[in-house]
Write a protein that holds these residues in place. Structure first.
Motif: not given
Length: 178
Positions: A76-82, A89-95, A169-178
């Motif tokens: 998803h296109m937003v790094g937020r999981c509330l 998390a917004g919509g799907h990442w679609n560049p 949406r039953i699980a969500c995680g923010v993509v973080l560098p590492g």
């Protein structure tokens, strides 16, 4: 956002986490990332690792404590999981501006991922490459507002726009560098 700066805000326990992912960090350009997948109650339900490769973005996902069966999996296109619904998390990442689904004649976009199969003990593992995708750079997942990985309640049908008819949406995680 300045190179080397990371803005991170931890959400309240049980409400998920929110983060703004950086374009780069102090060690240089981001080529790897990690994700902690949590449910609406804050319980960890899996993790993922992402890595830039010459072919595209390699993604390895491990699920645990999830309902058995196939589950839609999307970037998803937003790094937020509330919690509770992870709509943040917004919509799907679609560049590339394509429709949803590998079986859709106008698809697929970069956020379309294979279904994650969970076995009877609540576990599943999946590894795949998103061709041509990158963590950073033009159209990269980790832009100014970051990105997230989401597991859905049902399977993705690989053709219905915008989400593959995969349910909540039953699980969500923010993509973080590492």
């Amino acid at each position: 956002m300045a190179v080397g700066r990371l803005m991170f805000m931890a959400g309240l326990a049980g409400l998920g986490a929110t983060a703004m992912a950086p374009v780069a960090h102090a060690a240089g350009p981001v080529t790897r990332a990690k994700v902690a997948l949590t449910g609406p109650d804050g319980r960890q339900l899996g993790d993922a690792k992402l890595r830039d490769t010459p072919s595209g973005l390699e993604v390895t996902v491990r699920g645990r404590g999830l309902p058995p069966g196939p589950h839609g999996l999307h970037l998803h296109m937003v790094g937020r999981c509330l919690a509770p619904d992870f709509a943040s998390a917004g919509g799907h990442w679609n560049p590339t501006g394509h429709a949803h689904g590998r079986d859709n004649p106008r698809g697929a976009h970069a956020g379309d991922l294979p279904n994650l199969s969970i076995d009877a003990d609540g576990r599943g593992r999946l590894r795949f490459v998103v061709p041509g995708a990158r963590l950073i750079g033009s159209g990269g997942l980790l832009d100014e507002d970051g990105g997230a990985l989401v597991i859905h309640a049902g399977p993705d049908d690989y053709r219905t726009d915008p989400s593959g008819n995969s349910g909540g949406r039953i699980a969500c995680g923010v993509v973080l560098p590492g």
